[in-house]
Design a protein around this motif. Structure first.
Motif, short mmCIF file in Angstrom:
data_model
loop_
_atom_site.label_atom_id
_atom_site.label_comp_id
_atom_site.label_asym_id
_atom_site.label_seq_id
_atom_site.Cartn_x
_atom_site.Cartn_y
_atom_site.Cartn_z
N ILE A 94 29.75 -50.27 5.02
CA ILE A 94 30.90 -51.12 4.67
C ILE A 94 31.14 -52.14 5.77
CG2 ILE A 94 33.43 -51.06 4.61
CD1 ILE A 94 33.24 -48.69 2.76
N ASN A 95 31.05 -51.72 7.01
CA ASN A 95 31.34 -52.63 8.12
C ASN A 95 30.11 -53.18 8.81
OD1 ASN A 95 34.30 -52.71 8.36
ND2 ASN A 95 34.07 -50.50 8.54
N HIS A 96 28.95 -52.67 8.43
CA HIS A 96 27.75 -53.08 9.15
C HIS A 96 27.30 -54.46 8.66
CE1 HIS A 96 24.23 -52.13 11.63
NE2 HIS A 96 23.55 -52.81 10.76
N PRO A 97 27.05 -55.39 9.60
CA PRO A 97 26.63 -56.73 9.16
C PRO A 97 25.25 -56.70 8.50
CG PRO A 97 26.44 -56.51 11.54
CD PRO A 97 27.08 -55.25 11.05
N HIS A 98 25.05 -57.60 7.59
CA HIS A 98 23.72 -57.70 6.95
C HIS A 98 22.90 -58.70 7.75
CE1 HIS A 98 25.11 -55.97 2.85
NE2 HIS A 98 25.29 -55.17 3.86
N ASP A 126 34.69 -54.74 -1.46
CA ASP A 126 34.82 -56.18 -1.27
C ASP A 126 35.86 -56.55 -0.23
OD1 ASP A 126 37.07 -55.58 -2.61
OD2 ASP A 126 36.72 -56.88 -4.34
N GLY A 127 36.27 -55.58 0.59
CA GLY A 127 37.21 -55.89 1.66
C GLY A 127 36.52 -56.60 2.82
N LYS A 128 37.32 -56.95 3.81
CA LYS A 128 36.76 -57.61 4.99
C LYS A 128 36.04 -56.60 5.87
CE LYS A 128 39.58 -61.66 5.79
NZ LYS A 128 40.51 -62.33 6.68
N LYS A 129 35.04 -57.09 6.58
CA LYS A 129 34.37 -56.21 7.53
C LYS A 129 35.13 -56.19 8.84
CE LYS A 129 29.77 -56.68 5.67
NZ LYS A 129 28.36 -56.84 5.92
#
Lengths: 641, 153
Positions: A94-98, A126-129
């Motif tokens: 959810i929080n890990h950048p792609h 679809d929340g903010k990281k």
């Protein structure tokens, strides 16, 4: 020993083993991020979920936190356990950048592997990281906190294993931050291990940033030549350039980690000024001409000054193969005038070290980690053999008392975060505390390492040596009655010196008419030699080092020799002439050159450098624990295995 | 600047503690009382007094909700957003505070009087919704009471 069943396989393991370890013992790999064999379990990542179908505990459990119990029936493939693991990965993502395409960890990232293994491909949240500011952590470590999955491995290594106090975890809940109070270089001399333990790209090796991808690496099991401990490493190279060094596990030696000096130091191998072509009187010449000149001048020297006028000098950094062939060459051209040490003091120290060990023998790094009492005899471990210091800290963590003699207890203790007691002699260590004692000294100052066996029954001794293969040099010195160059020169008869990867001060060679050097480093000796035969470095050949405890270990060739592509004169690339070797790549291992010279000078060169009592080293496997070639009382007894 | 008198007083407290580390929270609170928040200098002074590294103090400071590592208003309002207070209408109180103070959660009013911080549990679950203004706990809040409390604070 409790018995349990994991995926229909009956397993019996010692009490206290966790399910994840029991599964690994029968070849079942349970995915995990936070568990690490050297750092233990904390149950932070929730990935190692398994389902217990029957027995004293039932349902979904974290296998790293669950000690085995009699009658457990564990399933790693149960649908519910799999769903749990799949969801944990999705949740961690959810929080890990792609940012895998621009992340140095890409291709060697545990999180990447498990995300793909778990089948997570479409983002549902679809929340903010969550984002962070990164810190500048010095020249070696790149920080990228957004990638963090909060497994706590870094802080557990840095604080618990290595005793660092300048890096840690701040904040709470979902907002934890792994870093320093203020930006700045990490203090710990073991900080590079953060790169190895981080399961994703929060900590990457800054020195090799954006240089290559995992699948392009040249890699092989190798050894660190930085000191005499023989830590196992995996060097990473590309295009003939050493990019970075990773720790390689060896439970008998360095365990899972290495020191920063070993990891970030030793880049001479990439030096564009390395000896790259044979040279005679300052002029680059073809190999044939150089070897002819060598044989010719050697013949002239011996004819003029007699057999005793030539000294053959090896070194404690020369791999065993070269040391052995040097002895063979000496038998042919200058019997009795061979040595593997430059100074008399060094030779005396290392040779005496072999004699002074107590019957119980040498302490391996594993022995040090398991010691109940450690006495450090005047050696600054953090400067000379940092991994030995890390082993002492592990002993201390397990309850060992640590005594120091002749060094600043404050510097040593505070840097490692351990409490140490200064003593002025061994007698001051209370006899009641001499439990599984280990004495650590340096071969330079032997007298202090002598121990009264009656009082120190069962003591093991670790004596640091002067180089990665100093024990090899010492064993050959005993066999061939070798002393040191200093002593040979003192006789006044030496008119010629053949230095094989030996560091001889230039001034010593000033009055010597014939000096030949075989080396891969641009040393003082190389600079004054009339004849230079360039050799491959330890990364460009297979070879053997014998560490301080007498453990012979094999290293394999990591990369092809040659001038690194980076730094290559642009006019030389792409090459506009046809050639079979890369520029600067026509180098040969010292032992092959010596074998060639043996044949040229009338001897018979063996197929393998390992003959006679060394024969059992022929098939030494680079990934085993090595073979003990020296233990007290007999230098041929089997050990390790 | 942390005055020497305060340093001496705090050093005495550290000496009284059985282990220096257990005095850490106490020391941080005193330094916070002095500066209004725990400044970077405060962390370093605490580290020096406690024999810890600044990082080790920072680990503790950032763990605790009521140690402020950024400047805050004269009064800090902690409004509980945990489950019991939420059930009892905590969200409505938050809306009211946002409107009345003109700040978002985490913000400080322009006059520097109040900082509004949501927090998870003040240990007053039987009396939700709950908020704490300064050191005073207020339970069973109603919108009227919130107005009165703010006016009185």
């Amino acid at each position: 020993m409790p018995g349990l069943i994991i995926d229909d396989i009956p397993v019996e393991v010692p009490a206290g083993t966790t399910v994840i370890e029991a599964a690994r013992s029968v070849g079942i790999w349970i995915p995990h991020f936070c568990y690490h064999p050297a750092l233990g379990s904390v149950g932070a990542c929730r990935l190692c979920a398994v389902k217990l179908l029957d027995g004293p505990v039932k349902g979904i459990q974290m296998s790293c936190m669950l000690p085995v119990q009699e009658g457990m029936v564990v399933s790693t493939t149960d649908a519910e356990a799999q769903a749990m693991r799949r969801n944990v990965i999705e949740w961690l993502m959810i929080n890990h950048p792609h940012d895998c395409p621009v992340c140095d960890e890409g291709g060697e990232c545990t999180l990447q592997d498990y995300t793909i293994a778990g089948g997570h491909g479409l983002r549902r949240y679809d929340g903010k990281k969550r984002t962070y500011h990164n810190q500048e952590l010095g020249p070696h470590i790149q920080h990228e906190m957004n990638r963090c999955i909060h497994c706590y491995r870094c802080v557990r290594f840095y604080q618990e294993q290595a005793g660092g106090t300048d890096f840690g975890v701040m904040g709470s809940g979902a907002r934890v931050y792994f870093g320093r109070f203020k930006e700045g270089a990490l203090d710990s001399p073991f900080s590079g291990n953060l790169v190895d333990v981080c399961p994703t790209g929060v900590f990457t090796d800054k020195t090799s940033r954006f240089r290559a991808r995992y699948w392009d690496y040249d890699m092989a099991p190798s050894l660190c030549p930085g000191c005499s401990l023989g830590c196992n490493i995996t060097p990473v190279a590309r295009y003939r350039e050493l990019l970075k060094i990773k720790a390689r596990r060896n439970d008998g030696v360095n365990g899972w980690f290495i020191c920063d000096r070993g990891r970030f130091g030793g880049r001479e191998v990439n030096d564009p000024a390395r000896p790259r072509a044979p040279r005679v009187d300052g002029v680059d010449v073809p190999w044939d001409q150089a070897l002819d000149t060598f044989v010719l001048r050697l013949g002239e020297l011996l004819a003029t000054h007699g057999a005793g006028s030539l000294a053959l000098v090896g070194s404690p950094r020369l791999p065993l193969e070269g040391q052995l062939l040097l002895a063979r060459l000496a038998e042919i051209v200058s019997p009795g005038n061979v040595c593997w040490f430059t100074t008399a003091g060094e030779a005396r120290g290392v040779l005496a070290a072999l004699e002074t060990l107590p019957p119980e023998g040498v302490a391996s790094l594993a022995d040090v980690r398991g010691a109940g009492c450690v006495v450090i005899l005047g050696v600054d471990l953090l400067a000379e053999a940092p991994m030995m210091a890390l082993a002492v800290r592990q002993a201390w963590r397990n309850g060992a008392k640590v005594y120091v003699m002749g060094i600043s207890e404050w510097t040593f203790g505070s840097f490692l975060g351990i409490s140490v007691t200064p003593v002025s002699s061994l007698d001051e260590v209370p006899p009641a505390e001499r439990v599984k004692p280990v004495l650590i000294g340096n071969s330079r100052d032997l007298p202090s390492a002598r121990v009264d066996e009656k009082l120190w029954g069962g003591a093991r001794v670790a004596l640091l040596q002067s180089g990665p293969n100093a024990v090899g040099a010492a064993l050959l010195s005993v066999d061939h009655d070798g002393a040191s160059l200093e002593e040979l020169l003192a006789s006044g008869r030496i008119k010629g010196v053949v230095a094989v990867e030996a560091d001889i001060p230039g001034s010593w060679l000033a009055g010597i008419p014939f000096v030949a050097a075989l080396d891969w480093r641009q040393t003082e000796t190389v600079a004054v030699a009339q004849l230079l035969l360039p050799t491959t470095s330890w990364l460009e050949m297979d070879g053997t080092f014998i560490n301080y405890e007498g453990r012979a270990q094999r290293f394999l060739k990591v990369m092809n020799p040659g001038i690194p592509l980076r730094g290559l004169d642009p006019t030389l690339h792409p090459p506009r002439i046809h050639r079979s070797v890369p520029p600067g790549g026509d180098l040969r291992p010292a032992w092959r050159l010596l074998a060639h010279l043996v044949e040229r000078l009338g001897g018979r060169s063996p197929e393998s450098p390992f003959t006679g009592r060394w024969e059992r080293l022929r098939d030494l496997h680079p990934e085993g624990e090595g073979i003990m070639v020296y233990t007290h009382g007999s230098d041929s007894s089997e050990g390790g295995g | 600047m942390i005055p020497d008198s305060l340093r001496k007083e705090l050093a005495a407290r550290v000496r009284e503690a059985i282990t220096p580390r257990e005095a850490a929270v106490d020391i941080m609170k005193e330094l916070q009382r002095h500066s209004g928040w725990l400044t970077d200098e405060g962390v370093e002074v605490a580290a020096e007094l406690l024999g810890l590294s600044p990082l080790q103090v920072e680990e503790l400071a950032t763990f605790y909700e009521m140690i402020y590592r950024r400047p805050v208003g004269k009064q800090v309002i902690h409004l509980c957003d945990s489950i019991s207070c939420w059930c009892m209408g905590g969200e409505r109180i938050m809306e009211q505070l946002r409107e009345k103070l003109g700040v978002e959660p985490g913000g400080t009013t322009t006059d520097g009087r109040f900082t509004l911080i949501p927090c998870a549990c003040l240990g007053n679950c039987g009396e939700g919704p709950t908020m704490m203004v300064g050191d005073t706990l207020h339970g069973r809040l109603t919108p009227e009471e919130v107005n009165d409390i703010l006016c009185a604070a």
